[in-house]
Write a protein that holds these residues in place. Structure first.
Motif, PDB file in Angstrom:
ATOM      1  N   ASP A  88       7.332  -1.229   6.881  1.00 32.04           N
ATOM      2  CA  ASP A  88       5.965  -0.973   6.407  1.00 32.04           C
ATOM      3  C   ASP A  88       5.933  -0.402   4.986  1.00 32.04           C
ATOM      4  O   ASP A  88       6.952  -0.023   4.424  1.00 32.04           O
ATOM      5  CB  ASP A  88       5.225  -0.065   7.386  1.00 32.04           C
ATOM      6  N   SER A  89       4.737  -0.338   4.433  1.00 31.70           N
ATOM      7  CA  SER A  89       4.554   0.118   3.049  1.00 31.70           C
ATOM      8  C   SER A  89       5.105   1.517   2.834  1.00 31.70           C
ATOM      9  O   SER A  89       5.585   1.826   1.742  1.00 31.70           O
ATOM     10  CB  SER A  89       3.074   0.132   2.682  1.00 31.70           C
ATOM     11  N   LYS A  90       5.012   2.353   3.860  1.00 31.72           N
ATOM     12  CA  LYS A  90       5.491   3.726   3.697  1.00 31.72           C
ATOM     13  C   LYS A  90       6.995   3.755   3.438  1.00 31.72           C
ATOM     14  O   LYS A  90       7.465   4.442   2.522  1.00 31.72           O
ATOM     15  CB  LYS A  90       5.149   4.553   4.948  1.00 31.72           C
ATOM     16  N   CYS A 128       7.740   2.634  -0.027  1.00 34.18           N
ATOM     17  CA  CYS A 128       7.517   3.694  -1.020  1.00 34.18           C
ATOM     18  C   CYS A 128       8.661   4.688  -1.007  1.00 34.18           C
ATOM     19  O   CYS A 128       9.130   5.115  -2.074  1.00 34.18           O
ATOM     20  CB  CYS A 128       6.200   4.414  -0.728  1.00 34.18           C
ATOM     21  N   LYS A 176       4.092   0.528  -7.951  1.00 37.07           N
ATOM     22  CA  LYS A 176       3.546  -0.823  -7.994  1.00 37.07           C
ATOM     23  C   LYS A 176       4.362  -1.701  -8.934  1.00 37.07           C
ATOM     24  O   LYS A 176       4.684  -2.851  -8.612  1.00 37.07           O
ATOM     25  CB  LYS A 176       2.091  -0.784  -8.456  1.00 37.07           C
ATOM     26  N   ALA A 233       3.938  -5.134  -2.733  1.00 37.56           N
ATOM     27  CA  ALA A 233       3.032  -4.082  -2.285  1.00 37.56           C
ATOM     28  C   ALA A 233       1.922  -3.936  -3.317  1.00 37.56           C
ATOM     29  O   ALA A 233       2.176  -3.962  -4.516  1.00 37.56           O
ATOM     30  CB  ALA A 233       3.784  -2.769  -2.120  1.00 37.56           C
ATOM     31  N   SER A 234       0.715  -3.792  -2.849  1.00 39.22           N
ATOM     32  CA  SER A 234      -0.438  -3.684  -3.746  1.00 39.22           C
ATOM     33  C   SER A 234      -0.950  -2.244  -3.756  1.00 39.22           C
ATOM     34  O   SER A 234      -0.582  -1.439  -2.906  1.00 39.22           O
ATOM     35  CB  SER A 234      -1.534  -4.625  -3.275  1.00 39.22           C
ATOM     36  N   ALA A 250      -2.190  -0.777  -0.659  1.00 40.08           N
ATOM     37  CA  ALA A 250      -1.186  -0.394   0.335  1.00 40.08           C
ATOM     38  C   ALA A 250      -0.445   0.872  -0.103  1.00 40.08           C
ATOM     39  O   ALA A 250      -0.134   1.732   0.714  1.00 40.08           O
ATOM     40  CB  ALA A 250      -0.201  -1.535   0.537  1.00 40.08           C
ATOM     41  N   SER A 307      -0.477   4.899   1.522  1.00 40.49           N
ATOM     42  CA  SER A 307       0.856   5.239   2.034  1.00 40.49           C
ATOM     43  C   SER A 307       1.337   6.566   1.467  1.00 40.49           C
ATOM     44  O   SER A 307       1.867   7.406   2.199  1.00 40.49           O
ATOM     45  CB  SER A 307       1.865   4.154   1.669  1.00 40.49           C
TER      46      SER A 307
END
Lengths: 181, 181
Positions: free
Chosen positions: B2-4, B7, B22, B36-37, B40, B44
DNA sequence: GGTTGCATGTAAATGGTTACATGATTGT
DNA sequence: ACAATCATGTAACCATTTACATGCAACC
């Protein structure tokens, strides 16, 4: 490229049921560069049917739901040809494998090796299937071209992993060696 | 993945703002295998902050919104290391380019050629950027490995397209030639 | 007796993109 | 003038996945 266009594409190769369309994306020729689930396919086929882009013929089956066989209409064929002329979106690759390997220094060396070995096995198996595919009927030029590109790319990936696997495992096993020197 | 987690991965390389994260997915080292945008990333980062996995430090700026610089906490580092140990999802490739080319026989030959030429140019440009990347600081082994794999795969793709382009264009220009024979 | 394959379909939940909102500065 | 870069964030929207619902046949 939406699910509807994807369905039209599969149907342009010949009539098929929703179940069979799913298989084309799961094991078939499209599996390496596109995906579609039942939840996307069945509604798409209904929409295409309402728009008159596909025709549906129900085949009765014993002890099973009727098989609904879809085929392109003339209108559907035109719509598909038009969709093919649009500028393709950028390719989108989502590889957790590469993301994880990018941080190989945070992983136990054995894990790094195992990860790469699994991936090599996967590429080799995929390549076998793609190469074995001695089609009985004539393959359209586009399909053959795409298949050849898949083979070329997978082969390069497998070879790279095989060539560089041990060096990476050694590197993550001795993280201080280089820094200390 | 996932995005988290994505990051956390970027932040494991050093502190960064949402905007900079980004960029890592748009032009940076992750751009070829994950995306990832803002929609998102910002949520996050907030969630990660609430969970105590990242710390946030605001940097005042003139005539601009404060820059919020995030960095991993010890807890965040552990969470990321744990996430890296999970079995990676299968790679997902979404290529409208290959889907369209699969149906090359429905396209004007000139269009097929143009499509392939654009793609070759894109691969060559990407390769130049990846190869030029003469890093000043030491590149971790994982990052170098992934970069090398990207170069190997893109090179194979470009070479395949260059080698087989003309044959495909000729084939779709004379669709009857083979069948009639 | 359990899993896989065949066969369709819906609904909820997920997750993410796109667009909007704001605004100065720098380059063309 | 206009676009791009920097910089954050929200909300609506979209698409897809996942789970559910049903059920038999074949294989192990």
């Amino acid at each position: 490229m939406d699910s509807k266009t994807l369905c039209l594409g599969v149907l342009s190769r010949g009539e098929a049921s929703g179940y069979e369309i799913k298989k084309a994306f799961e094991e078939g020729p499209f599996s390496h560069f596109h995906q579609a689930s039942f939840g996307a396919i069945y509604p798409s086929l209904n929409a295409l049917s309402n728009e008159g882009l596909v025709a549906c013929r129900a085949q009765a089956q014993e002890k099973r739901p009727d098989k609904k066989i879809y085929s392109l209409t003339a209108k559907g064929r035109d719509a598909f040809a038009a969709a093919l002329l649009s500028q393709p979106d950028h390719d989108r690759v989502r590889s957790d494998f590469l993301f994880i390997l990018f941080f190989a220094q945070f992983l136990p060396p054995a894990r790094v090796g195992a990860l790469i070995d699994e991936r090599i096995a996967w590429y080799r198996q995929s390549l076998e299937r793609m190469e074995d595919c001695t089609e009985t009927n004539v393959v359209p030029a586009g399909a053959a071209f795409v298949r050849g590109m898949g083979i070329a790319v997978y082969r390069a990936a497998a070879e790279y992993l095989e060539t560089n696997r041990d060096a990476l495992v050694a590197d993550v096993a001795e993280p201080e060696a280089l820094v200390a020197e």
